[in-house]
Design a protein around this motif. Structure first.
Motif, PDB file in Angstrom:
ATOM      1  N   ASN A 192      -0.061  -7.511   6.029  1.00 57.18           N
ATOM      2  CA  ASN A 192      -0.214  -7.453   4.575  1.00 57.18           C
ATOM      3  C   ASN A 192      -1.364  -6.544   4.182  1.00 57.18           C
ATOM      4  O   ASN A 192      -1.269  -5.789   3.215  1.00 57.18           O
ATOM      5  N   ILE A 193      -2.468  -6.604   4.914  1.00 53.51           N
ATOM      6  CA  ILE A 193      -3.607  -5.733   4.625  1.00 53.51           C
ATOM      7  C   ILE A 193      -3.225  -4.280   4.885  1.00 53.51           C
ATOM      8  O   ILE A 193      -3.584  -3.385   4.116  1.00 53.51           O
ATOM      9  N   PHE A 194      -2.484  -4.061   5.947  1.00 53.16           N
ATOM     10  CA  PHE A 194      -2.040  -2.709   6.285  1.00 53.16           C
ATOM     11  C   PHE A 194      -1.136  -2.140   5.196  1.00 53.16           C
ATOM     12  O   PHE A 194      -1.322  -1.005   4.739  1.00 53.16           O
TER      13      PHE A 194
ATOM     14  N   VAL B 163      -1.873   1.056   2.672  1.00 52.65           N
ATOM     15  CA  VAL B 163      -0.959   2.206   2.572  1.00 52.65           C
ATOM     16  C   VAL B 163      -0.512   2.410   1.125  1.00 52.65           C
ATOM     17  O   VAL B 163      -0.462   3.543   0.636  1.00 52.65           O
ATOM     18  N   GLU B 164      -0.213   1.321   0.424  1.00 54.54           N
ATOM     19  CA  GLU B 164       0.190   1.438  -0.984  1.00 54.54           C
ATOM     20  C   GLU B 164      -0.939   2.016  -1.828  1.00 54.54           C
ATOM     21  O   GLU B 164      -0.707   2.874  -2.690  1.00 54.54           O
ATOM     22  N   GLN B 165      -2.167   1.572  -1.581  1.00 53.85           N
ATOM     23  CA  GLN B 165      -3.300   2.086  -2.333  1.00 53.85           C
ATOM     24  C   GLN B 165      -3.525   3.568  -2.034  1.00 53.85           C
ATOM     25  O   GLN B 165      -3.805   4.352  -2.942  1.00 53.85           O
ATOM     26  N   LEU B 166      -3.376   3.952  -0.772  1.00 58.30           N
ATOM     27  CA  LEU B 166      -3.518   5.353  -0.405  1.00 58.30           C
ATOM     28  C   LEU B 166      -2.464   6.214  -1.084  1.00 58.30           C
ATOM     29  O   LEU B 166      -2.758   7.299  -1.594  1.00 58.30           O
ATOM     30  N   LEU B 167      -1.220   5.727  -1.116  1.00 52.34           N
ATOM     31  CA  LEU B 167      -0.154   6.489  -1.772  1.00 52.34           C
ATOM     32  C   LEU B 167      -0.376   6.604  -3.274  1.00 52.34           C
ATOM     33  O   LEU B 167      -0.091   7.642  -3.872  1.00 52.34           O
ATOM     34  N   ARG B 168      -0.900   5.527  -3.888  1.00 50.78           N
ATOM     35  CA  ARG B 168      -1.196   5.595  -5.325  1.00 50.78           C
ATOM     36  C   ARG B 168      -2.280   6.624  -5.623  1.00 50.78           C
ATOM     37  O   ARG B 168      -2.195   7.368  -6.598  1.00 50.78           O
ATOM     38  N   CYS B 169      -3.309   6.670  -4.777  1.00 54.69           N
ATOM     39  CA  CYS B 169      -4.397   7.636  -4.994  1.00 54.69           C
ATOM     40  C   CYS B 169      -3.920   9.061  -4.750  1.00 54.69           C
ATOM     41  O   CYS B 169      -4.291   9.974  -5.483  1.00 54.69           O
ATOM     42  N   CYS B 170      -3.106   9.245  -3.739  1.00 52.56           N
ATOM     43  CA  CYS B 170      -2.638  10.593  -3.400  1.00 52.56           C
ATOM     44  C   CYS B 170      -1.606  11.113  -4.386  1.00 52.56           C
ATOM     45  O   CYS B 170      -1.456  12.325  -4.539  1.00 52.56           O
ATOM     46  N   ALA B 171      -0.890  10.228  -5.039  1.00 51.15           N
ATOM     47  CA  ALA B 171       0.151  10.659  -5.979  1.00 51.15           C
ATOM     48  C   ALA B 171      -0.450  11.446  -7.138  1.00 51.15           C
ATOM     49  O   ALA B 171       0.136  12.427  -7.598  1.00 51.15           O
ATOM     50  N   VAL B 172      -1.627  11.043  -7.605  1.00 49.11           N
ATOM     51  CA  VAL B 172      -2.272  11.745  -8.710  1.00 49.11           C
ATOM     52  C   VAL B 172      -2.613  13.171  -8.289  1.00 49.11           C
ATOM     53  O   VAL B 172      -2.356  14.128  -9.024  1.00 49.11           O
TER      54      VAL B 172
END
Length: 67
Positions: free
Chosen positions: A26-28, A32-41
């Motif tokens: 779950n932490i992993f 990954v979701e947080q990284l994708l959200r930051c990179c999407a911008v």
């Protein structure tokens, strides 16, 4: 037969290092979701610039080839 078992077992052991344990999955996934959200911008703002830069580069290369 035991040799085959050991060969398969020792070849599969390194693969288990790439799979996170279930308790931290779950932490992993959250990371990954947080990284994708930051990179999407950054991706949405950088993509048009990169596309424009490549189009200018290719246009100038084709212009040089015509001469």
């Amino acid at each position: 037969m035991i040799e085959l078992f050991f060969a398969v077992a020792f070849s599969a052991v390194p693969l288990t290092l790439y799979v996170p344990p279930i308790r931290s999955l779950n932490i992993f996934v959250e990371t990954v979701e947080q990284l994708l959200r930051c990179c999407a911008v950054y991706t949405l703002t950088a993509y048009p610039r990169v596309r424009h830069a490549f189009s200018r580069l290719f246009n100038s290369a084709f212009r040089l080839l015509r001469l």
